[in-house]
Design a protein around this motif. Structure first.
Motif, short mmCIF file in Angstrom:
data_model
loop_
_atom_site.label_atom_id
_atom_site.label_comp_id
_atom_site.label_asym_id
_atom_site.label_seq_id
_atom_site.Cartn_x
_atom_site.Cartn_y
_atom_site.Cartn_z
N SER A 94 41.41 70.70 -26.16
CA SER A 94 40.59 69.53 -26.49
C SER A 94 40.73 69.17 -27.96
O SER A 94 41.13 69.99 -28.79
CB SER A 94 39.11 69.82 -26.19
N SER A 96 38.23 66.88 -30.89
CA SER A 96 36.91 66.29 -31.05
C SER A 96 36.79 65.62 -32.41
O SER A 96 37.39 66.07 -33.40
CB SER A 96 35.81 67.35 -30.92
N ASN A 224 30.01 66.31 -19.88
CA ASN A 224 31.26 65.60 -19.59
C ASN A 224 30.92 64.24 -18.96
O ASN A 224 30.22 64.17 -17.95
CB ASN A 224 32.13 66.41 -18.64
N THR A 226 33.50 61.90 -18.17
CA THR A 226 34.56 61.77 -17.17
C THR A 226 35.30 63.10 -17.13
O THR A 226 34.90 64.07 -17.80
CB THR A 226 35.53 60.63 -17.53
N ASN A 228 38.03 63.77 -18.50
CA ASN A 228 38.66 64.03 -19.80
C ASN A 228 37.76 63.78 -20.99
O ASN A 228 38.00 64.34 -22.07
CB ASN A 228 39.93 63.17 -19.96
N PHE A 229 36.75 62.96 -20.84
CA PHE A 229 35.96 62.52 -21.99
C PHE A 229 34.55 63.09 -21.91
O PHE A 229 33.93 63.13 -20.83
CB PHE A 229 35.90 61.00 -22.02
N GLY A 230 34.03 63.55 -23.08
CA GLY A 230 32.68 64.09 -23.14
C GLY A 230 32.05 63.88 -24.50
O GLY A 230 32.71 63.48 -25.47
N LEU A 231 30.76 64.13 -24.59
CA LEU A 231 30.00 64.02 -25.83
C LEU A 231 29.40 65.38 -26.16
O LEU A 231 29.32 66.27 -25.32
CB LEU A 231 28.89 62.98 -25.69
N ALA A 297 32.34 63.33 -30.14
CA ALA A 297 32.95 63.03 -28.86
C ALA A 297 34.19 63.93 -28.70
O ALA A 297 34.87 64.25 -29.68
CB ALA A 297 33.36 61.57 -28.77
N THR A 298 34.46 64.31 -27.45
CA THR A 298 35.56 65.23 -27.15
C THR A 298 36.47 64.63 -26.09
O THR A 298 36.01 64.04 -25.10
CB THR A 298 35.01 66.57 -26.65
N TYR A 299 37.77 64.80 -26.31
CA TYR A 299 38.75 64.44 -25.28
C TYR A 299 39.44 65.72 -24.84
O TYR A 299 40.00 66.47 -25.66
CB TYR A 299 39.79 63.46 -25.82
N ARG A 300 39.42 65.97 -23.52
CA ARG A 300 40.04 67.18 -22.95
C ARG A 300 41.34 66.83 -22.25
O ARG A 300 41.44 65.86 -21.55
CB ARG A 300 39.08 67.87 -21.98
#
Length: 301
Positions: A94, A96, A224, A226, A228-231, A297-300
């Motif tokens: 990930s 962030s 999460n 979605t 792939n996307f989370g906060l 925000a995080t992208y996995r």
């Protein structure tokens, strides 16, 4: 005549039996092929193939071969494990972006398992306004101008396997904190004594935390949105240690008048006033425990 025929038949049978008995017997073992004559049973006991079997070395050779194969397999496993670690290192789980009391920054995460993630990041910038932009040390108010640089390495855990997280790690702080004293009613009140602000002039200084490594701990949540996307949001604190402060007067030799406790007018220098203010500022230990509040925000992958 019949007697002669019966005698001839018996002789033929006996000859056949003897011929079968005289046929050589071939015995094959792992070492050599041995040929024995079918002789009395005692010869079987005198034969030495058993001893030869024990003297032969193919069995040991086979064991060595298997052992060598095991070593080769182990080497392959080690190499495979190294490749796995290498692939993990160059393929993070990930990335962030974050903003908070440590500053504005980003981090990269590597998943060690489903509930554990290793993080490396940096946060910094001018975040003095997040702390109000000023603070009081004794009776003197100081404006703050900060330039933070906080690289960090930590572990993010999901102890219950859901959104709740617990974090811990180490910050390597390199934070520049500049302060400027504000006069109150035309005076600087330092150590219980009022000094004429116009005569003292500007008092400014710096604060530096003593810890070169600052441990921190946080709790937070990471939902999460979605696949792939989370906060995320976190709160916690870092122990920055006690502070070393420096306060200086722009014109250190300037004469400053003040009234002592007996009501008499006395004089000192702006440099002496700055030293007293420095001691109060150092005793303040401003941000010895640096609060950590951040969102991001995080992208996995």
């Amino acid at each position: 005549m019949k007697f002669i025929k019966l005698t001839a038949i018996s002789a033929a049978v006996m000859a056949s039996t003897a011929a079968f008995a005289a046929e050589p017997v071939i015995v094959v073992d792992e070492a050599d092929a041995m040929v024995y004559e079918a002789e009395p049973a005692a010869v079987a006991y005198e034969a030495e193939p058993v001893a030869v079997a024990y003297e032969a070395e193919p069995t040991n050779t086979g064991v060595i071969g298997k052992t060598a194969g095991a070593v080769r397999n182990t080497t392959g496993a080690v190499v495979g494990g190294t490749k796995t670690l290498f692939n993990t290192a160059i393929n993070p789980a990930s990335v962030s972006a974050e903003a908070g009391t440590l500053g504005y920054g980003a981090n990269i995460g590597w998943s060690l398992n489903e509930n554990t993630e290793l993080q490396a990041g940096w946060a910094g910038g001018d975040v003095a306004d997040l702390f109000g932009g000023d603070f009081d040390a004794g009776d003197v108010n100081y404006d703050v101008d900060a330039d933070f640089s906080n690289p960090y390495l930590g572990v993010q855990l999901r102890p219950t396997g859901n959104w709740f997280t617990v974090g811990a790690g180490i910050i390597v702080p390199d934070n520049d904190i500049d302060v400027t004293a504000n006069a109150d009613g035309g005076f600087f009140k330092v150590d219980g004594q009022q000094y004429n602000a116009a005569q003292t002039g500007t008092l400014e200084g710096t604060i530096e935390h003593r810890n070169k490594l600052a441990p921190y701990g946080t709790i937070g949540f990471r939902p999460n949105i979605t696949n792939n996307f989370g906060l995320f949001g976190e709160i916690g604190a870092a122990y920055m240690g006690k502070t070393d402060a420096t306060v200086r007067a722009v014109n250190a030799d300037s004469v400053v008048s003040y009234t002592d406790s007996n009501g008499d007018t006395q004089t000192t220098t702006a440099g002496d006033v700055a030293k007293k203010a420095e001691q109060e500022l150092e005793d303040k230990d401003w941000l010895e425990w640096l609060p950590i509040v951040k969102v991001g925000a995080t992208y996995r992958f």
